[in-house]
Design an enzyme around this catalytic site. Structure first.
Site, PDB file in Angstrom:
ATOM      1  N   ASP A  33       0.852  -1.195   0.000  1.00 44.51           N
ATOM      2  CA  ASP A  33       0.000   0.000   0.000  1.00 44.51           C
ATOM      3  C   ASP A  33       0.884   1.240   0.000  1.00 44.51           C
ATOM      4  O   ASP A  33       1.898   1.295   0.700  1.00 44.51           O
ATOM      5  CB  ASP A  33      -0.911   0.000   1.231  1.00 44.51           C
ATOM      6  N   LEU A  35      -0.090   4.155   1.045  1.00 43.92           N
ATOM      7  CA  LEU A  35      -0.530   5.057   2.117  1.00 43.92           C
ATOM      8  C   LEU A  35      -0.801   6.461   1.571  1.00 43.92           C
ATOM      9  O   LEU A  35      -0.200   7.441   1.995  1.00 43.92           O
ATOM     10  CB  LEU A  35       0.485   5.096   3.274  1.00 43.92           C
ATOM     11  N   THR A 124     -16.012  -2.620  -9.773  1.00 38.95           N
ATOM     12  CA  THR A 124     -17.195  -1.928  -9.253  1.00 38.95           C
ATOM     13  C   THR A 124     -18.363  -1.970 -10.240  1.00 38.95           C
ATOM     14  O   THR A 124     -18.152  -2.060 -11.456  1.00 38.95           O
ATOM     15  CB  THR A 124     -16.816  -0.452  -8.965  1.00 38.95           C
ATOM     16  N   ASP A 125     -19.571  -1.853  -9.706  1.00 39.30           N
ATOM     17  CA  ASP A 125     -20.752  -1.771 -10.585  1.00 39.30           C
ATOM     18  C   ASP A 125     -20.741  -0.492 -11.423  1.00 39.30           C
ATOM     19  O   ASP A 125     -21.437  -0.393 -12.433  1.00 39.30           O
ATOM     20  CB  ASP A 125     -22.053  -1.867  -9.764  1.00 39.30           C
ATOM     21  N   GLU A 126     -19.930   0.488 -10.998  1.00 37.73           N
ATOM     22  CA  GLU A 126     -19.942   1.771 -11.709  1.00 37.73           C
ATOM     23  C   GLU A 126     -19.453   1.662 -13.144  1.00 37.73           C
ATOM     24  O   GLU A 126     -19.714   2.542 -13.961  1.00 37.73           O
ATOM     25  CB  GLU A 126     -19.122   2.808 -10.942  1.00 37.73           C
ATOM     26  N   TYR A 149     -13.454   8.072 -12.558  1.00 44.74           N
ATOM     27  CA  TYR A 149     -13.199   6.910 -11.696  1.00 44.74           C
ATOM     28  C   TYR A 149     -13.714   5.641 -12.361  1.00 44.74           C
ATOM     29  O   TYR A 149     -12.987   4.648 -12.522  1.00 44.74           O
ATOM     30  CB  TYR A 149     -13.875   7.100 -10.322  1.00 44.74           C
ATOM     31  N   LYS A 153     -11.659   2.308 -13.831  1.00 40.62           N
ATOM     32  CA  LYS A 153     -11.897   0.928 -13.372  1.00 40.62           C
ATOM     33  C   LYS A 153     -12.281   0.033 -14.554  1.00 40.62           C
ATOM     34  O   LYS A 153     -11.865  -1.130 -14.626  1.00 40.62           O
ATOM     35  CB  LYS A 153     -12.997   0.887 -12.298  1.00 40.62           C
ATOM     36  N   LEU A 189     -20.429   8.595   1.194  1.00 38.05           N
ATOM     37  CA  LEU A 189     -21.709   9.074   1.734  1.00 38.05           C
ATOM     38  C   LEU A 189     -21.978   8.631   3.179  1.00 38.05           C
ATOM     39  O   LEU A 189     -22.260   9.473   4.040  1.00 38.05           O
ATOM     40  CB  LEU A 189     -22.872   8.620   0.832  1.00 38.05           C
ATOM     41  N   PRO A 204     -24.447  17.379   3.075  1.00 36.63           N
ATOM     42  CA  PRO A 204     -24.683  17.703   1.665  1.00 36.63           C
ATOM     43  C   PRO A 204     -25.330  16.553   0.911  1.00 36.63           C
ATOM     44  O   PRO A 204     -24.805  15.442   0.879  1.00 36.63           O
ATOM     45  CB  PRO A 204     -23.271  17.970   1.116  1.00 36.63           C
ATOM     46  N   ARG A 213     -28.546   3.600  -4.801  1.00 35.43           N
ATOM     47  CA  ARG A 213     -27.363   2.741  -4.720  1.00 35.43           C
ATOM     48  C   ARG A 213     -27.789   1.410  -4.081  1.00 35.43           C
ATOM     49  O   ARG A 213     -28.738   1.366  -3.298  1.00 35.43           O
ATOM     50  CB  ARG A 213     -26.261   3.401  -3.878  1.00 35.43           C
ATOM     51  N   ASN A 248     -30.484   7.903  -1.874  1.00 29.89           N
ATOM     52  CA  ASN A 248     -29.550   8.567  -0.962  1.00 29.89           C
ATOM     53  C   ASN A 248     -30.298   9.252   0.179  1.00 29.89           C
ATOM     54  O   ASN A 248     -29.862   9.215   1.332  1.00 29.89           O
ATOM     55  CB  ASN A 248     -28.706   9.585  -1.725  1.00 29.89           C
ATOM     56  N   ARG A 272     -23.698  16.284  -8.615  1.00 29.54           N
ATOM     57  CA  ARG A 272     -22.399  15.824  -9.135  1.00 29.54           C
ATOM     58  C   ARG A 272     -22.494  15.786 -10.663  1.00 29.54           C
ATOM     59  O   ARG A 272     -23.478  15.240 -11.196  1.00 29.54           O
ATOM     60  CB  ARG A 272     -22.165  14.422  -8.560  1.00 29.54           C
TER      61      ARG A 272
HETATM   62  P1  NAD Z   1      -9.914   3.248  -0.339  1.00 29.33           P
HETATM   63  O1  NAD Z   1      -9.757   4.551  -1.048  1.00 29.33           O
HETATM   64  O2  NAD Z   1     -10.468   3.224   1.045  1.00 29.33           O
HETATM   65  O3  NAD Z   1      -8.512   2.500  -0.290  1.00 29.33           O
HETATM   66  C1  NAD Z   1      -7.618   2.468  -1.364  1.00 29.33           C
HETATM   67  C2  NAD Z   1      -6.260   2.010  -0.846  1.00 29.33           C
HETATM   68  O4  NAD Z   1      -5.359   1.921  -1.963  1.00 29.33           O
HETATM   69  C3  NAD Z   1      -5.620   2.980   0.164  1.00 29.33           C
HETATM   70  O5  NAD Z   1      -5.090   2.252   1.251  1.00 29.33           O
HETATM   71  C4  NAD Z   1      -4.514   3.639  -0.645  1.00 29.33           C
HETATM   72  O6  NAD Z   1      -3.401   4.032   0.156  1.00 29.33           O
HETATM   73  C5  NAD Z   1      -4.137   2.539  -1.608  1.00 29.33           C
HETATM   74  N1  NAD Z   1      -3.509   3.064  -2.829  1.00 29.33           N
HETATM   75  C6  NAD Z   1      -3.946   4.082  -3.623  1.00 29.33           C
HETATM   76  N2  NAD Z   1      -3.103   4.272  -4.646  1.00 29.33           N
HETATM   77  C7  NAD Z   1      -2.118   3.340  -4.526  1.00 29.33           C
HETATM   78  C8  NAD Z   1      -0.977   3.010  -5.292  1.00 29.33           C
HETATM   79  N3  NAD Z   1      -0.667   3.691  -6.399  1.00 29.33           N
HETATM   80  N4  NAD Z   1      -0.195   1.988  -4.889  1.00 29.33           N
HETATM   81  C9  NAD Z   1      -0.495   1.289  -3.760  1.00 29.33           C
HETATM   82  N5  NAD Z   1      -1.559   1.562  -2.992  1.00 29.33           N
HETATM   83  C10 NAD Z   1      -2.365   2.565  -3.370  1.00 29.33           C
HETATM   84  O7  NAD Z   1     -10.786   2.367  -1.328  1.00 29.33           O
HETATM   85  P2  NAD Z   1     -11.853   1.213  -1.008  1.00 29.33           P
HETATM   86  O8  NAD Z   1     -13.191   1.831  -0.856  1.00 29.33           O
HETATM   87  O9  NAD Z   1     -11.331   0.325   0.057  1.00 29.33           O
HETATM   88  O10 NAD Z   1     -11.843   0.443  -2.397  1.00 29.33           O
HETATM   89  C11 NAD Z   1     -10.946  -0.647  -2.611  1.00 29.33           C
HETATM   90  C12 NAD Z   1     -11.192  -1.195  -4.009  1.00 29.33           C
HETATM   91  O11 NAD Z   1     -12.537  -1.634  -4.138  1.00 29.33           O
HETATM   92  C13 NAD Z   1     -10.978  -0.176  -5.123  1.00 29.33           C
HETATM   93  O12 NAD Z   1     -10.342  -0.831  -6.194  1.00 29.33           O
HETATM   94  C14 NAD Z   1     -12.373   0.258  -5.512  1.00 29.33           C
HETATM   95  O13 NAD Z   1     -12.426   0.644  -6.853  1.00 29.33           O
HETATM   96  C15 NAD Z   1     -13.142  -1.025  -5.257  1.00 29.33           C
HETATM   97  N6  NAD Z   1     -14.560  -0.876  -4.924  1.00 29.33           N
HETATM   98  C16 NAD Z   1     -14.955  -0.041  -3.921  1.00 29.33           C
HETATM   99  C17 NAD Z   1     -16.300   0.046  -3.589  1.00 29.33           C
HETATM  100  C18 NAD Z   1     -16.765   0.918  -2.458  1.00 29.33           C
HETATM  101  O14 NAD Z   1     -17.982   1.036  -2.224  1.00 29.33           O
HETATM  102  N7  NAD Z   1     -15.900   1.539  -1.671  1.00 29.33           N
HETATM  103  C19 NAD Z   1     -17.257  -0.706  -4.299  1.00 29.33           C
HETATM  104  C20 NAD Z   1     -16.812  -1.556  -5.319  1.00 29.33           C
HETATM  105  C21 NAD Z   1     -15.467  -1.635  -5.619  1.00 29.33           C
HETATM  106  P1  TYD Z   2     -20.305   7.844  -2.752  1.00 28.95           P
HETATM  107  O1  TYD Z   2     -20.254   7.361  -1.345  1.00 28.95           O
HETATM  108  O2  TYD Z   2     -19.322   8.877  -3.180  1.00 28.95           O
HETATM  109  O3  TYD Z   2     -20.219   6.553  -3.675  1.00 28.95           O
HETATM  110  P2  TYD Z   2     -20.405   6.417  -5.278  1.00 28.95           P
HETATM  111  O4  TYD Z   2     -20.346   7.756  -5.889  1.00 28.95           O
HETATM  112  O5  TYD Z   2     -19.219   5.601  -5.632  1.00 28.95           O
HETATM  113  O6  TYD Z   2     -21.725   5.721  -5.473  1.00 28.95           O
HETATM  114  O7  TYD Z   2     -21.740   8.419  -3.042  1.00 28.95           O
HETATM  115  C1  TYD Z   2     -22.899   7.617  -2.881  1.00 28.95           C
HETATM  116  C2  TYD Z   2     -24.076   8.426  -3.363  1.00 28.95           C
HETATM  117  O8  TYD Z   2     -24.263   9.540  -2.474  1.00 28.95           O
HETATM  118  C3  TYD Z   2     -23.878   9.037  -4.739  1.00 28.95           C
HETATM  119  O9  TYD Z   2     -25.126   9.018  -5.421  1.00 28.95           O
HETATM  120  C4  TYD Z   2     -23.449  10.464  -4.467  1.00 28.95           C
HETATM  121  C5  TYD Z   2     -24.186  10.782  -3.178  1.00 28.95           C
HETATM  122  N1  TYD Z   2     -23.507  11.729  -2.261  1.00 28.95           N
HETATM  123  C6  TYD Z   2     -24.198  12.827  -1.759  1.00 28.95           C
HETATM  124  O10 TYD Z   2     -25.381  13.053  -2.062  1.00 28.95           O
HETATM  125  N2  TYD Z   2     -23.544  13.654  -0.889  1.00 28.95           N
HETATM  126  C7  TYD Z   2     -22.246  13.457  -0.530  1.00 28.95           C
HETATM  127  O11 TYD Z   2     -21.668  14.276   0.233  1.00 28.95           O
HETATM  128  C8  TYD Z   2     -21.547  12.317  -1.064  1.00 28.95           C
HETATM  129  C9  TYD Z   2     -20.119  12.059  -0.698  1.00 28.95           C
HETATM  130  C10 TYD Z   2     -22.234  11.476  -1.918  1.00 28.95           C
END
Ligand code: NAD
Ligand code: TYD
Length: 339
Positions: A33, A35, A124-126, A149, A153, A189, A204, A213, A248, A272
Site C-alpha cells: 500500500d 498510504l 465496481t458496478d460503476e 473513476y 476501473k 456518503l 450535503p 445505490r 440517498n 455531481r
Molecule cells: P480506499 O480509497 O479506502 O482504499 C484504497 C487504498 O489503496 C488505500 O489504502 C490507498 O493508500 C491505496 N492506494 C492508492 N493508490 C495506490 C498506489 N498507487 N499503490 C499502492 N496503494 C495505493 O478504497 P476502497 O473503498 O477500500 O476500495 C478498494 C477497491 O474496491 C478499489 O479498487 C475500488 O475501486 C473497489 N470498490 C470499492 C467500492 C466501495 O464502495 N468503496 C465498491 C466496489 C469496488
Molecule cells: P459515494 O459514497 O461517493 O459513492 P459512489 O459515488 O461511488 O456511489 O456516493 C454515494 C451516493 O451519495 C452518490 O449518489 C453520491 C451521493 N452523495 C451525496 O449526495 N452527498 C455526498 O456528500 C456524497 C459524498 C455522496
C-alpha cells in the site's frame, strides 16, 4: 497460501485482510500500500500478530520494488489498490488513470511474468454506467462508465480480461456495489453523513437525493471475495451486491434517526456532474456458481456501522484534522470541524 494484497490499508482491503487472516491465520500475506490520503496505518491494527503478515510501503506502479515478491512465488494477487472516490476523479482525473489503469497493468504483467496462479481484480458496478427506474446490471451488461473513476476501473477490467485472453493469465474480475461498514474513509456518503450528523454539521445531498445505490456490508463483500479467490473460474466476471436498493435521501434520513439528529441538517447542494441515477446488481451468477449470498441486513448493518463510528471517534477525528479538511473546504465552502 502465499498471497499479495494491494490497498490493504484502505477501507475494503483492510477489512478483507482482517477477515482472511482470522479465517486462515497461517496465510503468508504481503500487503502492498502506498498510504495515500485514504490509506491509514490505524486500519491495519493487529495484523502484525499473524506470523505470515508483512506490510510493504510501495506504489503498485513501482515494478522494481514489487518484482522480488513476485519472483519468490505467489499463488494469488488481490488488487484493491485504487483511487476510489468519484468526486476526486472529477477534480483530478490523471492520478486515477495512473493508479487504477497503469498500476493494474504493472501488476498484471508481473503476475504474467512470474506465473501467478490467480489474479483477482476488485472492480465496481460503476463500470456499467447508470440504470433507469427498471432493470439490473448483469455480467454481460455493456460497459458504459460515466465518470473518470468508473472509466479508469473499466479500463483496468478490460486489461485484466485481455491478459487472460492473450496470455492465459488466470484473471478474475469482481464487480461489487456500494460498500459500507467500519474503516470507510469519511469522504463517502455513509461515514460522511454519520460524522456530520454526530457533529451537527450540514449534510450535503447532491441534486434531488433520489439517486439509488445497492448497499452491501463490507463483510459480505469479503466473504464473496473469499469464495471467488478459492473457487472462482479464471476469465470470468462476478457481480457482487446485496439487492438493497435505497435512495440517498432514505439512507441519510435513516442515519439521522439512528443518531437522533434532526432532518434540518440536510442541505441540498448542486448535483455531481455526470451523476449516475441508479445502480442495481444481479447476483445470480455468484450465487449459482459459488453459493454466495449477502447475509447482513441493511438496517442492522447500518446500525452497527453507526455504533462503530461512535466507538471510534479518535479514528475519524485524526483523519478530519488533516488534508481532507482542505478538500472539503474547497468543495463545499466550509470545514467539517467548523474551524
Ligand atoms: P480506499 O480509497 O479506502 O482504499 C484504497 C487504498 O489503496 C488505500 O489504502 C490507498 O493508500 C491505496 N492506494 C492508492 N493508490 C495506490 C498506489 N498507487 N499503490 C499502492 N496503494 C495505493 O478504497 P476502497 O473503498 O477500500 O476500495 C478498494 C477497491 O474496491 C478499489 O479498487 C475500488 O475501486 C473497489 N470498490 C470499492 C467500492 C466501495 O464502495 N468503496 C465498491 C466496489 C469496488
Ligand atoms: P459515494 O459514497 O461517493 O459513492 P459512489 O459515488 O461511488 O456511489 O456516493 C454515494 C451516493 O451519495 C452518490 O449518489 C453520491 C451521493 N452523495 C451525496 O449526495 N452527498 C455526498 O456528500 C456524497 C459524498 C455522496
Amino acid at each position: 497460501m502465499r498471497l499479495l494484497v494491494t490497498g490493504g490499508a484502505g477501507f475494503i482491503g483492510s477489512n478483507f485482510i482482517r477477515y482472511f487472516l482470522r479465517r486462515y491465520p497461517e496465510t503468508e500475506l504481503i500487503n502492498v500500500d502506498l498510504l495515500t490520503y485514504a490509506g491509514n496505518v490505524a486500519n491495519m491494527k493487529g495484523f502484525s500478530v499473524y506470523p505470515g503478515y508483512r506490510f510493504v510501503h510501495a506504489d503498485i506502479n513501482d515494478r522494481r520494488k514489487l518484482e522480488p515478491f513476485f519472483a519468490s512465488g505467489l499463488e494469488a494477487v488481490v488488487n484493491f489498490a485504487a483511487e476510489s472516490h468519484v468526486d476526486r476523479s472529477i477534480d483530478a482525473p490523471v492520478i486515477f488513470a495512473r493508479t487504477n489503469i497503469d498500476g493494474t497493468v504493472n501488476l498484471l504483467s508481473l503476475a504474467q511474468r512470474y506465473g501467478v496462479k490467480r489474479f483477482i481484480q476488485i472492480s465496481t458496478d460503476e463500470v456499467y454506467g447508470t440504470l433507469g427506474a427498471e432493470g439490473v446490471f448483469t455480467e454481460t451488461t455493456p460497459l458504459a462508465p460515466n465518470n473518470p473513476y468508473a472509466a479508469s476501473k473499466a479500463g483496468a477490467d478490460l486489461m485484466g480480461l485481455a491478459f487472460y485472453t492473450t496470455y492465459g493469465l488466470p484473471v478474475i474480475i469482481t464487480r461489487c456495489s456500494n460498500n459500507y461498514g467500519p474503516y470507510q474513509f469519511p469522504e463517502k456518503l455513509i461515514p460522511l453523513v454519520i460524522i456530520n450528523a454526530l457533529r451537527e454539521e450540514p449534510i450535503p445531498v447532491y441534486g434531488d437525493g433520489q439517486q439509488v445505490r445497492d448497499w452491501i456490508h463490507v463483510e459480505d463483500h469479503c466473504r464473496a471475495l473469499e469464495r471467488v479467490l478459492l473457487d472462482g473460474r479464471p476469465g470470468q466476471v462476478y457481480n457482487i451486491g446485496a439487492r438493497t436498493e435505497r435512495t440517498n435521501l432514505e439512507v441519510v434520513r435513516r442515519i439521522l434517526q439512528l443518531v437522533g439528529k434532526p432532518e434540518r441538517l440536510i442541505r441540498f447542494v448542486g448535483d455531481r456532474p455526470g451523476h449516475d441515477r441508479r445502480y442495481a446488481m444481479a447476483v445470480d451468477k455468484i450465487r449459482g456458481e459459488l453459493g454466495w449470498e449477502a447475509q447482513i441486513d441493511f438496517r442492522q448493518g447500518l446500525a452497527q456501522t453507526v455504533a462503530w463510528y461512535l466507538e471510534h471517534r479518535n479514528w475519524w477525528r485524526t483523519i478530519l484534522s488533516g488534508e481532507y479538511q482542505d478538500y472539503y473546504q474547497r468543495n463545499y465552502g466550509y470545514r467539517l470541524e467548523g474551524q
